[in-house]
Design an enzyme around this catalytic site. Structure first.
Site, short mmCIF file in Angstrom:
data_model
loop_
_atom_site.label_atom_id
_atom_site.label_comp_id
_atom_site.label_asym_id
_atom_site.label_seq_id
_atom_site.Cartn_x
_atom_site.Cartn_y
_atom_site.Cartn_z
N HIS A 144 -0.09 -4.55 -4.32
CA HIS A 144 -0.40 -4.07 -3.24
C HIS A 144 -1.16 -3.61 -2.67
O HIS A 144 -2.16 -2.98 -2.61
CB HIS A 144 0.08 -2.32 -4.04
CG HIS A 144 1.00 -1.21 -2.56
ND1 HIS A 144 0.94 -0.59 -2.42
CD2 HIS A 144 -0.02 -1.74 -1.62
CE1 HIS A 144 1.98 -0.03 -1.08
NE2 HIS A 144 1.03 -0.86 -0.53
N HIS A 174 -3.31 -5.18 1.20
CA HIS A 174 -3.08 -5.29 2.70
C HIS A 174 -4.59 -6.78 3.08
O HIS A 174 -5.35 -6.18 2.48
CB HIS A 174 -3.75 -3.72 3.33
CG HIS A 174 -2.17 -2.96 3.01
ND1 HIS A 174 -1.30 -2.39 3.33
CD2 HIS A 174 -1.97 -2.36 1.92
CE1 HIS A 174 -0.47 -2.01 3.12
NE2 HIS A 174 -1.47 -1.56 2.30
N LEU A 175 -3.58 -7.96 2.95
CA LEU A 175 -4.88 -8.85 3.18
C LEU A 175 -4.89 -8.97 4.87
O LEU A 175 -5.61 -9.33 5.20
CB LEU A 175 -4.00 -10.04 2.52
CG LEU A 175 -4.31 -9.90 1.28
CD1 LEU A 175 -3.55 -11.84 1.12
CD2 LEU A 175 -5.10 -10.29 0.76
N HIS A 212 2.24 3.47 -4.72
CA HIS A 212 1.30 4.85 -5.02
C HIS A 212 2.06 6.60 -5.19
O HIS A 212 1.64 7.51 -4.93
CB HIS A 212 0.84 4.53 -4.08
CG HIS A 212 1.45 4.39 -2.53
ND1 HIS A 212 2.12 5.20 -1.69
CD2 HIS A 212 1.05 4.01 -1.89
CE1 HIS A 212 2.51 4.93 -0.92
NE2 HIS A 212 1.85 3.99 -0.83
N ASN A 237 -2.91 7.86 2.84
CA ASN A 237 -2.15 7.94 1.98
C ASN A 237 -0.98 7.56 1.10
O ASN A 237 -1.48 6.53 1.25
CB ASN A 237 -1.48 8.14 3.40
CG ASN A 237 0.03 9.00 3.94
OD1 ASN A 237 -0.02 9.35 2.70
ND2 ASN A 237 0.84 8.86 4.84
N ASP A 261 -3.37 -1.06 -3.39
CA ASP A 261 -3.65 -0.07 -2.54
C ASP A 261 -4.62 -0.67 -1.36
O ASP A 261 -5.02 0.27 -0.58
CB ASP A 261 -3.39 1.02 -2.58
CG ASP A 261 -2.51 1.18 -0.56
OD1 ASP A 261 -2.14 0.31 -0.14
OD2 ASP A 261 -1.86 2.54 -0.17
#
Lengths: 305, 430
Positions: free
Chosen positions: B62, B64-65, B234, B280, B307
């Site tokens: 998980h 985010h790139l 998550h 979140n 995350d």
């Protein structure tokens, strides 16, 4: 005290000191020439990023009574509408050698963030759904004038506690001063852990809530804060089950008083007649607002010298 | 290609169920020896790794790139640098880029960029629905052929239960994995932190645990109805852990992850309107934190995923309500996980499992672990190394970490990927 961000951060003694100072300033407000030179040469910026009439005027009046210079912006006239970053805005105004900031903002914690970025006093004039400390101070002063002491005093706050910064600051201040507090209103508007965090008992039935109350604080039903979803079925139903009307007051002790932070929705949370009756302390609250704001300004700016 | 001899390593390899003290010989980038005492041949560089762990390259499912579209926050290159600095050699790139990864061309772009960077493996996750709108399914078959490994609408969960059911059903044709950010958006609406004592203290609107629990139950129930594979992203509440535990007992094909912040922090971290603690799902209470740890311990939670959500100061140095959700996590995951080992909650093997075998099983990735014949895909962890978390010490392009300013204990110090050294904190290898 470096800033006034919330009642949460004040000790009982600090609250008492502000109230004492405010009482002393009330005398000035009775003079024919209502002005003292205490803050001459100081400049106070009133930054109201959210609409306000009485708080803004009250702060301005307080600063002027102390001979401070005031400048102010409100949301519609500031470059915030151009999307200017809040920190940039205050840093620019600070660069004009401002001595103190009074902040009203729609976001909880905005004055706290500003205080972290500035090395001058910041006064919270209402932040989102968090706090409105000068309102709590003026409410306390009004109650003190009427009852003399907070010990053994019962105060009930009625209405939208969840979204009310006034309720939160009032409850924190009054419990610190020794009053016994409770809250009432639609359960959809009572925050979680209200007893544990704010020290106020929940009483669902308004008649029972006022039964022991020496002081009833009504809150304005803030329609603009309800967002997309109404938290109660209708204004009519609110008025008949949670409004303070003569029928409800019959359950309260005869010497109990009514307060309201204004502006009032007459006939919704409060009976129009009661608002103007001798049980109402609403205009005393407004007068005291100027006095406590003078006290706060002097205490923060004098300390800063 | 790398030739090196690691002496006195503590090998922890959950793929081969090996936990031993040994020397590790790497020649031409490939593991050629794993024995008690290997005598170094002439000229080979030898490093004493006494007290340090050698584990299979970590896997984060998980991440985010941000590329394409939000390169000012992170790029595939900086994200991979951050990954290998955190010990990860494989990351799954979440699809909420601009444009979102809802077509094979975006998937191919991400894979191509990652190949150019040549630091670690990037496995793209594609969206479940076109433009994450929750209305029309994306072309699962085409996306899988292009290299996508799973499907998720991430922060914009599929609201319509019928669409979610369709997605799970259609996934059966490809035995594809659906990942759900399970949240009832209506219940969570207006909320900016956990609903509880802290939200009342700070005067901020809350998101109740129920917003997560209700949707976790819906998704688990739909997985049960369809028989499809579901992964819950998550997990943050104690009730969600319980829902998944009982579903697993019933044989539902559900897996789940939690992020290091949910077992390290609680809602208290929001004090002072700290936007670095805004995410979140929100940070919950101590009770939830303990339930998450129990879930990691008893295997209900299959893996730790970061995350990793980079945001620039523009999105974080602002009013709390306006601030973006999410924190970076690739570089702090190992030290936070090590805290659980040091407290005796997890064994070293359990922790490494949660960061290697666990995530591999979820996405169906085959890895060989630490055994002779394999190309070196390894991470060296120094459990004692002090890691002062500062912007200068972070490799991510963004620095939005609630641990900023803290000194954490333990971190990845060397990372090897495809037989090459891709991270070398103390310059020991090169």
């Amino acid at each position: 005290m470096k800033h006034l961000l919330g009642m949460r951060f004040l000790e009982r003694e600090e609250i008492e000191a502000i109230l004492d100072q405010a009482e002393a300033f009330k005398e000035i407000l009775e003079r024919p020439i209502k002005k003292v030179p205490t803050l001459r040469g100081k400049s106070v910026a009133n930054l109201f990023f959210e609409p306000s009439t009485r708080t803004k005027l009250s702060f301005e009046m307080a600063a002027k009574r102390l001979s401070a210079d005031t400048v102010g912006i409100s949301k519609t006239t500031s470059s915030v509408v151009k999307g200017e970053d809040l920190i940039d805005t205050v840093k620019n105004i600070k660069a004009m050698k401002t001595d103190c900031f009074v902040i009203r903002h729609a976001s909880s914690g905005a004055p706290h963030m500003i205080a972290r970025h500035l090395d001058c006093p910041v006064i919270n004039a209402g932040d989102g759904t968090n706090e409105h400390p000068t309102q709590a101070l003026l409410d306390c002063l009004t109650i003190k004038e009427r009852f003399g002491d907070f010990k053994g005093l019962n105060v009930v706050v009625v209405g939208d506690i969840l979204h009310s910064r006034v309720a939160r600051s009032d409850l924190m201040a009054l419990t610190k001063l020794g009053a016994t507090c409770s809250v009432s209103g639609p359960a959809t508007m009572l925050p979680p852990y209200v007893e544990e965090v704010l020290g106020a008992k929940r009483i669902y039935d308004i008649k029972e809530a006022v039964r022991e109350a020496d002081c009833i604080i009504c809150l304005r039903i803030q329609r603009e804060r309800l967002g997309d979803l109404p938290l109660f079925p209708s204004v009519r139903e609110y008025a008949s089950f949670f409004g303070i009307f003569p029928e409800v007051l019959e359950y309260a002790p005869p010497e109990s008083v009514i307060m309201h932070p204004g502006p009032i929705n007459r006939g919704v949370e409060l009976d129009p007649g009661l608002a103007d009756s001798d049980r109402s302390l609403i205009l005393d609250q407004v007068t005291n607002g100027v006095a406590v704001r003078m006290a706060v300004l002097v205490m923060l700016l004098a300390q800063n010298n | 290609m790398l030739d090196i001899l690691f002496k006195n390593c503590t090998i922890i390899d959950p793929f081969n169920r090996v936990e031993t003290k040994a020397d590790l010989l790497i020649e031409g980038g490939r593991i050629t020896g794993l024995e008690r005492d290997i005598t170094p041949r002439d000229g080979i560089k030898t490093i004493n790794l006494q007290g340090r762990w050698v584990v299979p390259g970590l896997v984060d499912i998980h991440t985010h790139l941000r590329e394409p579209g939000e390169e000012y926050k992170e790029t595939i290159l900086t994200g991979l640098k951050s990954a290998v600095a955190g010990g990860f050699t494989t990351v799954c790139a979440m699809p909420n880029t601009r444009p979102p990864n809802d077509s094979a061309s975006v998937t191919r772009f991400i894979i191509g960029r990652a190949r150019e960077c040549n630091l670690g493996r990037v496995l793209p996750v594609a969206t479940i629905t076109k433009a994450q709108k929750g209305t029309e399914l994306t072309e699962f078959g085409d996306l899988l052929s292009a290299g996508a490994v799973a499907f998720s609408d991430d922060g914009l969960p599929v609201k319509n239960s019928r669409i979610m059911r369709l997605a799970l059903e259609y996934a059966l044709n490809f035995d594809a994995l659906i990942i759900s950010h399970s949240e009832d958006l209506e219940l969570a609406r207006h909320g900016v932190m956990n609903e509880g004592r802290m939200s009342t203290t700070l005067g901020l609107m809350g998101i109740p645990n129920a917003a997560e629990d209700i949707q976790v139950y819906r998704d688990v129930r739909l997985a049960e109805t369809t028989g499809a594979r579901l992964h819950i992203a998550h997990v943050s509440t104690k009730e969600a852990v319980e829902i998944i535990r009982s579903a697993k007992r019933r044989g539902v094909r559900v897996t789940c992850e939690t992020a290091p912040h949910y077992f390290s922090l609680t809602e208290e971290a929001v004090e002072g309107y700290n936007t670095l603690a805004k995410m979140n799902p929100p940070l919950r209470t101590e009770e939830d934190r303990e339930a998450i740890i129990e879930g990691l311990r008893d295997g209900t939670i299959d893996c730790i995923a970061t995350d990793h959500a980079p945001h620039s100061t523009l999105e974080k140095e602002c009013e709390f309500e306006k601030a973006a959700n999410g924190i970076i996590g690739l570089e702090t995951a190992v030290p936070l996980g090590l805290r659980l080992v040091k407290k005796g909650v997890l064994s070293p093997m359990q922790l490494v499992e949660l960061m290697t075998v666990g995530p591999c099983k979820v996405i169906g990735l085959e890895k060989g672990g630490v055994r002779p014949g394999e190309l070196a895909d390894l991470t060296v962890i120094d459990p004692e190394c002090a890691f002062h978390v500062t912007p200068q010490n972070l490799c991510s392009k963004s620095h939005n970490s609630p641990f900023l300013g803290e000194t954490l204990e333990g971190r990845a110090v060397i990372t090897l990927f495809e037989g090459r050294c891709v991270f070398d904190l103390h310059g020991m290898v090169s």
